[in-house]
Design a protein around this motif. Structure first.
Motif, PDB file in Angstrom:
ATOM      1  N   GLU A  36      35.214  50.474  37.138  1.00  0.00           N
ATOM      2  CA  GLU A  36      36.582  51.192  36.901  1.00  0.00           C
ATOM      3  C   GLU A  36      36.492  52.564  36.515  1.00  0.00           C
ATOM      4  OE1 GLU A  36      38.560  47.422  34.698  1.00  0.00           O
ATOM      5  OE2 GLU A  36      37.113  48.596  33.561  1.00  0.00           O
ATOM      6  N   GLN A  37      37.526  53.312  36.387  1.00  0.00           N
ATOM      7  CA  GLN A  37      37.729  54.891  35.841  1.00  0.00           C
ATOM      8  C   GLN A  37      36.917  54.923  34.799  1.00  0.00           C
ATOM      9  OE1 GLN A  37      41.957  55.645  35.739  1.00  0.00           O
ATOM     10  NE2 GLN A  37      41.982  55.461  38.000  1.00  0.00           N
ATOM     11  N   ASN A  49      39.171  49.642  42.804  1.00  0.00           N
ATOM     12  CA  ASN A  49      40.567  48.846  42.811  1.00  0.00           C
ATOM     13  C   ASN A  49      40.146  47.378  42.819  1.00  0.00           C
ATOM     14  OD1 ASN A  49      39.805  48.509  45.487  1.00  0.00           O
ATOM     15  ND2 ASN A  49      42.006  48.778  46.233  1.00  0.00           N
ATOM     16  N   SER A  79      39.049  44.599  33.362  1.00  0.00           N
ATOM     17  CA  SER A  79      39.516  43.660  34.243  1.00  0.00           C
ATOM     18  C   SER A  79      39.176  42.046  33.787  1.00  0.00           C
ATOM     19  CB  SER A  79      38.991  43.738  35.495  1.00  0.00           C
ATOM     20  OG  SER A  79      39.466  42.758  36.585  1.00  0.00           O
ATOM     21  N   GLN A 194      44.367  52.393  36.006  1.00  0.00           N
ATOM     22  CA  GLN A 194      43.384  51.832  37.237  1.00  0.00           C
ATOM     23  C   GLN A 194      44.046  51.515  38.578  1.00  0.00           C
ATOM     24  OE1 GLN A 194      40.415  52.010  34.691  1.00  0.00           O
ATOM     25  NE2 GLN A 194      40.013  51.190  36.368  1.00  0.00           N
TER      26      GLN A 194
END
Length: 354
Positions: A36-37, A49, A79, A194
């Motif tokens: 993730e970022q 993604n 997530s 995200q």
């Protein structure tokens, strides 16, 4: 011997030194890197993604996207879909790399705990494994193909979507200057972010852990005071008003820029099942309000901008994101809860339809 190899990168500080090491490791063998970022890693072919990829899959295909070897490192992971995937479709092997040697079994699958620095471990792994590119292994290709298809669908969807939290945040993230820092507040802001593609030179920080709304603005204000580059904060209205005294500070830096998404309450609770059916939803969960931050922002001496549609946003963003401007700023963007909830749900419906 594993054919479905996956590396999951949780939250890490910027400049963590893993980009080159992960790149060299991937050159030795087929693997999927999910980050993730807030992981602050940028390697070719990593899947950013992955939450949207998993959301697009029918139940019967999920097992094909689960690994048999899982390597995890870093801290928090946003997530929920990845957590659910790995808990249900458990890998045969799970190596968790923890410098402190403490077990944090997020996926409930740990087989081996490796008490080591992640960079040191992965470097030794890359140096010692035999180069192995499996011609018959399509695990990496499976993820890459689906990731590209999802990116194309999201781009198409963004062009047609109305003015709402999702399109506002996407427009803002596309405008972020190189080498800047982005702070993400808790709940909806980090999840919306995200979905957008981020410039790899932008560092991402976030108060994650207990998932509370308190302290996000205080953290960004303090960071900006010690940071030479532009510091942006993306924050929701409840988090902003809860931590408003962070702006009662003589050390407010001129490089601080705050994007305040004002949708009249805790919008995240309109996007998830459960709270929507509660009688206490508006008053005590989402805490509906009709407040604007304008008077408070001006009282604290910050420059104030606002937008209620795409035209106003397009006029504000170039000025707001310009490194040459010498003012701390707040850009308050007003959106509607009903539109936000509809667009968010419609995005996932569109992904399922592809």
């Amino acid at each position: 011997a594993s054919s479905k190899r996956m590396i999951v990168v949780g939250q890490l500080p910027p400049e963590n030194g893993l980009d080159r090491i992960l790149g060299s490791l991937l050159e030795k063998g087929e693997a999927v890197v999910l980050a993730e970022q807030i992981g602050n890693v940028h390697t070719s072919h990593q899947i950013a993604n992955f939450d949207l990829v998993l959301a697009s899959l029918p139940e019967e295909e999920l097992n094909s996207f689960a690994p048999d070897l899982l390597i995890t490192l870093g801290g928090h992971l946003t997530s929920k879909r990845l957590k659910q995937l790995l808990r249900k479709h458990k890998p045969q092997h799970h190596w968790d790399i923890r410098p402190d040697g403490k077990i944090k079994d997020t996926f409930q699958t740990i087989i081996d705990l490796i008490p080591a620095n992640a960079a040191n471990f992965l470097q030794q792994l890359a140096e010692n494994i035999v180069s192995k590119k499996d011609k018959g292994n399509n695990f990496s290709g499976l993820w890459q193909d689906k990731s590209i298809a999802v990116d194309l669908e999201v781009a198409r969807f963004m062009k047609e979507a109305p003015f709402c939290d999702l399109t506002v945040i996407n427009a803002f993230i596309q405008r972020l200057p190189q080498q800047s820092t982005l702070h993400l507040s808790s709940s909806a802001p980090i999840r919306y972010a995200q979905i957008s593609k981020l410039n790899p030179t932008v560092s991402v920080l976030s108060n994650r852990g207990t998932n509370g709304i308190d302290g996000s603005m205080s953290t960004a204000v303090g960071y900006a005071a010690a940071n030479d580059g532009l510091t942006f904060l993306q924050i929701g209205d409840l988090s902003f008003f809860y931590d408003i005294n962070a702006l009662w500070n003589k050390q407010i830096s001129k490089n601080l820029r705050i994007v305040l998404i004002n949708n009249g309450g805790g919008n995240m609770f309109h996007l998830i099942n459960g709270p929507q059916q509660s009688e206490a939803m508006e008053d005590y969960i989402a805490c509906h309000h009709n407040e604007s931050a304008k008077d408070r922002v001006l009282a604290f001496g910050l420059h104030y901008l606002s937008a209620t549609n795409f035209d106003e946003l397009d006029r504000c963003l170039p000025y707001f994101c310009n490194p040459g401007e010498d003012y701390p700023m707040v850009l308050e963007v007003f959106t509607h809860t009903e539109t936000n909830a509809y667009v968010f749900s419609r995005l996932f419906e569109a992904l399922k339809d592809k």
